[in-house]
Design an enzyme around this catalytic site. Structure first.
Site, PDB file in Angstrom:
ATOM      1  N   LYS A   6      49.196  17.722  47.939  1.00  0.00           N
ATOM      2  CA  LYS A   6      47.884  16.671  47.596  1.00  0.00           C
ATOM      3  C   LYS A   6      46.326  17.309  48.093  1.00  0.00           C
ATOM      4  O   LYS A   6      45.250  17.061  47.305  1.00  0.00           O
ATOM      5  CB  LYS A   6      48.163  15.226  48.181  1.00  0.00           C
ATOM      6  CG  LYS A   6      49.145  14.590  46.590  1.00  0.00           C
ATOM      7  CD  LYS A   6      49.242  13.383  46.650  1.00  0.00           C
ATOM      8  CE  LYS A   6      50.870  12.827  45.637  1.00  0.00           C
ATOM      9  NZ  LYS A   6      51.089  11.483  45.444  1.00  0.00           N
ATOM     10  N   GLN A  21      51.468   6.543  50.105  1.00  0.00           N
ATOM     11  CA  GLN A  21      52.607   7.006  49.395  1.00  0.00           C
ATOM     12  C   GLN A  21      53.279   6.499  49.326  1.00  0.00           C
ATOM     13  O   GLN A  21      54.242   5.885  50.650  1.00  0.00           O
ATOM     14  CB  GLN A  21      52.761   8.308  50.241  1.00  0.00           C
ATOM     15  CG  GLN A  21      54.007   9.939  49.527  1.00  0.00           C
ATOM     16  CD  GLN A  21      53.314  10.195  48.373  1.00  0.00           C
ATOM     17  OE1 GLN A  21      52.252  10.832  48.403  1.00  0.00           O
ATOM     18  NE2 GLN A  21      54.469  10.181  47.818  1.00  0.00           N
ATOM     19  N   ASP A  53      46.116   5.572  42.646  1.00  0.00           N
ATOM     20  CA  ASP A  53      47.025   5.805  41.882  1.00  0.00           C
ATOM     21  C   ASP A  53      47.009   4.079  40.556  1.00  0.00           C
ATOM     22  O   ASP A  53      47.849   4.146  40.452  1.00  0.00           O
ATOM     23  CB  ASP A  53      47.700   4.994  43.310  1.00  0.00           C
ATOM     24  CG  ASP A  53      49.196   5.927  43.313  1.00  0.00           C
ATOM     25  OD1 ASP A  53      49.750   6.357  42.326  1.00  0.00           O
ATOM     26  OD2 ASP A  53      50.177   5.357  43.563  1.00  0.00           O
TER      27      ASP A  53
END
Length: 295
Positions: A54, A98, A121
């Protein structure tokens, strides 16, 4: 005749090139690049690799990275305090925690702490509620990547029978809502679904997102169906080395399906690209409101 291979890696590269051009157009007006903060806890090798990917993607499109790494022994309050600080940081347009977190860490408080308009997200209850209601908002990256891949490839969804195998909040549930919004008739199957093969054989579109290697075999697929493999599983080969495989028996299913995504190189690159897309969207919206940008 073998299926058409849906190349998520190639599409992701093209979209990232387009985003890089857009970022360069915006920077002179805003005075800064878009900023993404990816927060990682613990030493899980897979999570570390995903975060590095990322961060490299951010560099490719010209975004600033504000990632931080926390020890698994750190107090959870440290992660929460960092999120609250990043919520107020005008340089940061997107925040992602994460997952999975290490054992003993509850993922719910940090996900709830992220400002919904920075929740790239798409996992905050407000953004999930917007998706349910059909309202604009940041959407979960993997399902969004699947939809973008289907739409770019010109695969019709309206009126089609779609089966999503896997009911997680990360993929299965939001993707089912996105497919419904595209006028597909959706069945959400899972580990308790009796006779899964009977369910998948009736589908025009099958999405596998359960994390079980090679679960979907050719006899479970209707000839001419579209098969999307979200699964990423590391398995051992006979010589003792490891390889990545999906939830689909790729070699046999590609001889039955009309189109199929490979693993790796299918949905995975699109997930990262949609994370960048969401960050750019947050950046645009925040600066349209705050700075009156006209783009």
């Amino acid at each position: 005749m073998s299926a058409k291979i849906l190349d998520g890696k190639a599409l992701a590269a093209r979209l990232q090139t387009e985003m890089a051009e857009q970022v360069q157009t915006w920077i002179p007006q805003v005075g800064r690049p878009p900023g993404l903060a990816v927060l990682r806890v613990g030493e899980d090798p897979a999570s570390a690799a995903y975060v590095r990917g990322k961060e490299r993607a951010c560099e490719r499109v010209g975004m600033a990275s504000f990632g931080q790494h926390f020890s698994a022994e750190a107090p959870p309050s440290q992660l929460l305090d960092t999120i609250l600080r990043l919520n107020q940081d005008e340089r940061v347009d997107g925040i992602l925690v994460q997952l999975p977190l290490p054992p003993g860490w509850d993922p719910i408080p940090p996900l709830l702490a992220i400002e919904p308009d920075k929740d790239v997200d798409g996992l905050h209850p407000m953004n999930l509620g917007r998706l349910l209601r059909g309202e604009p908002g940041l959407q979960s990256c993997t399902p969004l990547g699947v939809m973008r891949l289907l739409q770019t490839e010109g695969i019709p969804l309206s009126g089609k029978q779609a089966v999503v195998v896997g009911r997680s909040i990360l993929v299965g549930k939001p993707l089912s809502l996105m497919l419904l919004a595209a006028d597909a008739t959706v069945t959400l199957a899972h580990s308790r679904t009796p006779d899964l093969a009977d369910v998948t054989r009736r589908a025009d579109i099958v999405v596998m997102a359960v994390g079980k290697p090679n679960l979907l075999s050719a006899d479970m697929v209707k000839p001419g169906a579209v098969v999307i493999d979200v699964g990423i599983n590391r398995t051992l080969t006979p010589d003792g080395s490891s390889q990545l495989v999906g939830d689909v028996c790729y070699e046999e299913v590609k001889e039955v399906a009309a189109a199929i995504t490979p693993v790796p190189g299918g949905v995975g690159p699109m997930t990262v690209t949609m994370l960048l897309h969401n960050t750019l969207e947050s950046y645009r919206l925040r600066n349209r409101r705050g700075n009156g940008c006209s783009l």
